[in-house]
Structures are given as C-alpha cells and as structure tokens.
Scaffold this active site. Structure first.
Site, PDB file in Angstrom:
ATOM      1  N   GLY A   1      24.529  55.287  31.130  1.00  0.00           N
ATOM      2  CA  GLY A   1      24.315  55.182  32.568  1.00  0.00           C
ATOM      3  C   GLY A   1      24.804  56.383  33.351  1.00  0.00           C
ATOM      4  O   GLY A   1      24.758  56.376  34.589  1.00  0.00           O
TER       5      GLY A   1
ATOM      6  N   GLU B   1      34.292  57.035  33.872  1.00  0.00           N
ATOM      7  CA  GLU B   1      34.692  55.925  33.017  1.00  0.00           C
ATOM      8  C   GLU B   1      35.873  56.328  32.138  1.00  0.00           C
ATOM      9  O   GLU B   1      36.868  55.606  32.037  1.00  0.00           O
ATOM     10  CB  GLU B   1      33.510  55.469  32.148  1.00  0.00           C
ATOM     11  CG  GLU B   1      32.430  54.731  32.928  1.00  0.00           C
ATOM     12  CD  GLU B   1      31.187  54.448  32.100  1.00  0.00           C
ATOM     13  OE1 GLU B   1      30.396  53.573  32.501  1.00  0.00           O
ATOM     14  OE2 GLU B   1      30.987  55.109  31.063  1.00  0.00           O
TER      15      GLU B   1
ATOM     16  N   ASP C   1      27.442  51.482  24.750  1.00  0.00           N
ATOM     17  CA  ASP C   1      26.099  51.618  24.208  1.00  0.00           C
ATOM     18  C   ASP C   1      26.062  51.419  22.699  1.00  0.00           C
ATOM     19  O   ASP C   1      25.069  50.948  22.149  1.00  0.00           O
ATOM     20  CB  ASP C   1      25.534  52.989  24.577  1.00  0.00           C
ATOM     21  CG  ASP C   1      25.491  53.191  26.086  1.00  0.00           C
ATOM     22  OD1 ASP C   1      24.929  52.319  26.772  1.00  0.00           O
ATOM     23  OD2 ASP C   1      26.031  54.196  26.579  1.00  0.00           O
TER      24      ASP C   1
ATOM     25  N   LYS D   1      24.673  45.826  20.206  1.00  0.00           N
ATOM     26  CA  LYS D   1      25.359  47.111  20.354  1.00  0.00           C
ATOM     27  C   LYS D   1      26.265  47.438  19.154  1.00  0.00           C
ATOM     28  O   LYS D   1      26.822  48.534  19.090  1.00  0.00           O
ATOM     29  CB  LYS D   1      26.193  47.119  21.637  1.00  0.00           C
ATOM     30  CG  LYS D   1      25.378  46.846  22.911  1.00  0.00           C
ATOM     31  CD  LYS D   1      24.280  47.861  23.113  1.00  0.00           C
ATOM     32  CE  LYS D   1      23.398  47.533  24.303  1.00  0.00           C
ATOM     33  NZ  LYS D   1      24.060  47.692  25.588  1.00  0.00           N
TER      34      LYS D   1
END
Length: 530
Positions: free
Chosen positions: A391, A397, A378, A415
C-alpha cells in the site's frame, strides 16, 4: 434398521414391529438435514435408547478398512459392542480402532477389535462417542466420565465425529444441565482451580475439585480423583447458560495449568438422537465461506480486543486489514471500553480514518515509545518475517512499528508462505533524485540477483500500474517493486544490503520485528507467536 427391528422384536409384544418412517422429534429443533425414524409411543429404558443410537452409529458410519475412534461412557459402550459384533460375523473387515480410555481399551480387547494408537495412526475416518450436553449448534460438553483429554485428542483427528445421545442430553445452552469438566495438572492444583474460577467467561460458576472416581462427577470418595493421564479434574457448575462456548474454550485452553477441557466446539459431524418419538439425526450445517473482508474484520477486531488496553500508545497500520483494527479501536473508545488512548497513524489515509472516528492522535516526535502497533502484511514466512508496503506506506509503518513493545500482525491465511518473494513483490522506497540509477543499483545487489526491478506507476497505494505518472509516497519518494521468481534465500541479509544502498530510504522487509501473527482461515482464527 436391521438392528432396530431385532431390538424391538426382543421387547414385549406391544413393541414388536414398532418402527416406521415418520416425522422428526417434535420436542427439539432439528435442521433441514435431520432425518428420523418413528417408533410406537412405548416407554424405553435409558439403556435401550443408548443401544439404539450406539448400534445405528456403527451401522451407518463405519465401513471396512476404516480407522475408528472409540469413545468412552455408557452410550459409547454400545457402539463398541456393535463394532465387535460386526467384525466377528464378518460384516466388517480390516478395521483398526483407537480407544479413548483404559476401560474402552479393555472392552475392545475382549471383543477382539484390533487396536492402534495415534502414534501410528494420526488420521481417523470416523470417531463415535457420547456427550453430556448438546446445544443447537452441536457444541458439546463432554468428560463426565473423566476421559475428556483422550477423547478430544482422538476425535479432533477424525474426518467425521458422530455423537450419540438420548434426547435428555439436548439443551438450549451448555452449562446448567451438566458441570463442565476441566482437566488440570496436579502441581499447585488449588492455584489452577482459583485461576479458572477467575476467568471472565467463567464468572458465576462454582469450581469444584472432583473427588473419588474420575469417571463420576458426583463425589464418591475422599481422595482426589485421578484421570487415566494422572491429572485432576475441576468441575465447573453453572446456573446460567454459557454465553460464548468457543470463547470460554479458548480462555480455558490458554490458562497455564489447564491440560484441556470438556467443551467440544465446532467438531461434530452429526448427532444421532434417541427419543420417545424414535431416532433422529441432526447434521452440522455447512458454514458459508467467509468473504475476504469478513476474514480481515475478524483479525482486525481480535487484535484490538486482545492486545490494546486503556492508557496505551497504539500504532495504527495502513491497508485494508489494518482498516478494521482502526475501526474497532474507534468503537471501543466511543463506547468507553477503552480510555486514555493515543494513537500514531502510519499514513495520511489512516490519519483521516482515525480522525473521523475521534481517536486522539500524536506523532513519534512526542511519543517515541509505543505499547503496541497493529498492521497487516503482504507475506508472512515461517519465521514471521514479513513483506509489507504493497500500500506504499512502508517507511512510516516501519518507523512506527519498530518503536512498539509489541507488533501484532493481522492477516488471512492466503498471506502465509514458505518463503518471501514469489507471492508478492518487495517494495523499496527510494529518493526521486537519480531514481533510475538507484533502481539499477538495487537490481545489481547480490541478494537481488534474478529479480526484476520495476518503478511503481500511478497510485503509490497499488503495485499494479494504474497511471502514467511515477507513483509518489506520502513522503514524496518513489517505490521500486522487486519481483522474484524464487523465494528470498536470506531475508535479513537482503534487508541489510538494501538499507545500505545509497538512494534507498527503506524497504518492505520487516525482519525480527513481529510479536504475534493473528491469522484468519477457513477453520477459524489462530495466533502464531514469535
């Protein structure tokens, strides 16, 4: 046009007044942005054609007060000559120029053209140079005269790059019509020559070390040719057109021992072409802006193409960018390009996508060591620290990606940031038990001072509230989003404080984990390595 009339007046009587507006060159494809000047069908010498385009480039593109790049070679010679003329007669003033070779420097000095260097002027208004080959996309082969490195260094800094050629230099595909020069370091030059010849994109070419004069790719001596920079040149001879010039350019540039090469891709503003039918100008067609999804697809596919090999254990990220990496992995497994791959997904939705593509899946319980993990982000700061978890999959992750030998991050240029925080809320995954207490504990941390802590509502995959129920992650936890108005001063310190807070499961700061970031932007794809 003034020069053109004068040129033909000086020719034989049958050439006088030969210019008139007319159709573009019929033998070559010209875009709708092409313009042409038609001349009588008289045979012009090669030097006359070169003089026409050289003079026209200065007449049409150089204005007083400009910084001008001066190319090298028999066609660029005439552009330099014309610039000297117009400075001498006062038509142009306050010009400074940057030559691309010693011989161009000497010519310019003889003509009284004021010279500077890139050391003092890193931005040029226009550069003018010839080319050895020009393809329909205006990609070039240059460097037959041995000045390719200095030419590229100067011309890549120009707002406009004007290429001047006669029509014999136009081709349907680069390669067969003119050897591609590659400038290499003298140290272990035979090793570098072999390395170049072995590149996949150079398959089928013959790599020959240039001998004699560096300004000619036809051997004219017994000594190795040495460039103005003290380097050697390898000329690549192709029998078939180069299939993908930008790809070859990338492979060559990334080869250790290669200084640079003669492929000038996506640099040309316009090509001025002299031919039997007159002068035409072909301008580069503006490329349509790529959509966000197209940018994401570019980096997702490149990540798999460049970093995944058969036999690997691969971590599959979550989100709209990672989606394309998973898609590409599925394609390459299905086609047989990749084999014996197993993958570990970082969310339920990535697991479902991978299963639908037939990607064999395992878990960390059976495979605690991964070769590579690929995921989006992000925010990315200059030190390649990340904010992830928009998300809602941050815990899985991080568990997967921290176990990977290489962690490849794929983003579009939006980003990138100077400091994490203000551009995207920082997610923190917490236990549901006494979650309001944990939220207050997080907000009270010294490193989180000034932030606003908001419990995520609705879907866990969006930090924009889209429901009345508390968002629940794949792990059954809640997410607190920290909104900052100023950049996080010390991301690793904040990461430590958050992780040490009782009730916090983990957070979206991924510090000191990234191997490389693949970035898609308006100028193409770039890779930044840690």
């Amino acid at each position: 046009m003034k020069f053109l009339a004068a040129t033909f007046a000086a020719l034989a009587a049958q050439r006088a007044a030969a210019f008139a507006p007319g159709a573009s060159v019929g033998r070559r494809r010209l875009s709708s942005s092409s313009t042409a000047v038609k001349v009588a069908s008289v045979a012009l010498s090669q030097d006359e054609l070169k003089k026409m385009v050289g003079y026209k480039s200065v007449d049409d593109y150089v204005e007083s007060g400009m910084v001008v790049g001066l190319g090298t070679g028999s066609t660029a010679y005439f552009a330099v000559e014309r610039l000297g003329q117009k400075l001498k007669d006062g038509e142009l003033k306050d010009i400074v120029a940057i030559p691309t070779s010693i011989r161009t420097k000497e010519q310019a000095e003889e003509l009284g053209i004021p010279l500077v260097t890139l050391d003092t002027h890193s931005k040029l208004d226009v550069a003018i140079d010839g080319a050895d080959e020009v393809d329909p996309d205006l990609n070039l082969v240059k460097g037959g005269g041995g000045a390719l490195l200095r030419e590229k260094m100067v011309e890549v800094c120009a707002d406009k790059f004007i290429v001047i050629v006669d029509e014999s230099k136009l081709c349907e595909g680069l390669g067969p019509g003119f050897p591609l020069p590659v400038e290499i370091t003298p140290f272990c030059h035979e090793h570098t020559l072999r390395t170049i010849a072995a590149l996949p994109s150079c398959a089928g070419s013959e790599a020959i070390l240039r001998m004699g004069s560096s300004s000619s790719n036809v051997p004219d001596g017994d000594e190795i040719a040495v460039t103005d920079n003290g380097n050697y040149i390898v000329d690549l001879h192709f029998k078939e057109p180069i299939a993908d010039a930008p790809k070859m350019a990338e492979e060559l540039k990334n080869t250790v021992g290669v200084v640079d090469h003669g492929l000038f891709c996506d640099m040309t503003t316009a090509v001025i072409i002299a031919g039997s039918d007159g002068i035409s100008v072909k301008e580069a067609e503006a490329k349509p802006a790529l959509s966000q999804d197209e940018l994401k697809k570019m980096v997702g596919y490149k990540a798999v193409d460049d970093y995944v090999e058969s036999g690997m254990v691969v971590g599959l990220g979550t989100g709209s960018t990672a989606y394309f990496a998973v898609e590409r992995l599925g394609e390459k497994l299905k086609s047989g390009e990749l084999k014996d791959i197993v993958a570990i997904p970082t969310s339920i939705r990535t697991k479902e996508q991978a299963e639908s593509l037939g990607i064999p899946l395992v878990t960390l319980d059976t495979h605690s060591k991964l070769d590579v993990a690929i995921d989006g982000a992000d925010e990315v700061d200059p030190d390649l620290n990340l904010v992830k978890g928009g998300g809602g999959a941050l815990l899985r992750e991080k568990m997967v990606e921290v176990c990977a030998d290489k962690f490849i991050v794929i983003v579009d240029e939006s980003k990138l940031c100077e400091g994490l925080g203000p551009g995207f809320p920082l997610p923190v995954e917490i236990t549901p038990f006494c979650h309001e207490h944990t939220l207050r504990s997080i907000a009270a941390l010294p490193s989180c001072a000034g932030s606003e802590a908001i419990l995520r509502m609705g879907s866990s995959s969006s930090n924009v509230p889209d429901g009345d129920e508390i968002a629940v992650t794949d792990n059954g936890n809640y997410v607190v989003d920290l909104h900052f108005t100023e950049p996080i001063a010390d991301a690793p310190k904040m990461a430590e404080e958050l992780k040490n807070t009782v009730g916090v499961v983990d957070h979206g700061l991924f510090c000191d984990m990234t191997t490389a970031v693949i970035i898609a932007g308006s100028d193409g794809i770039s890779v930044k390595e840690a």
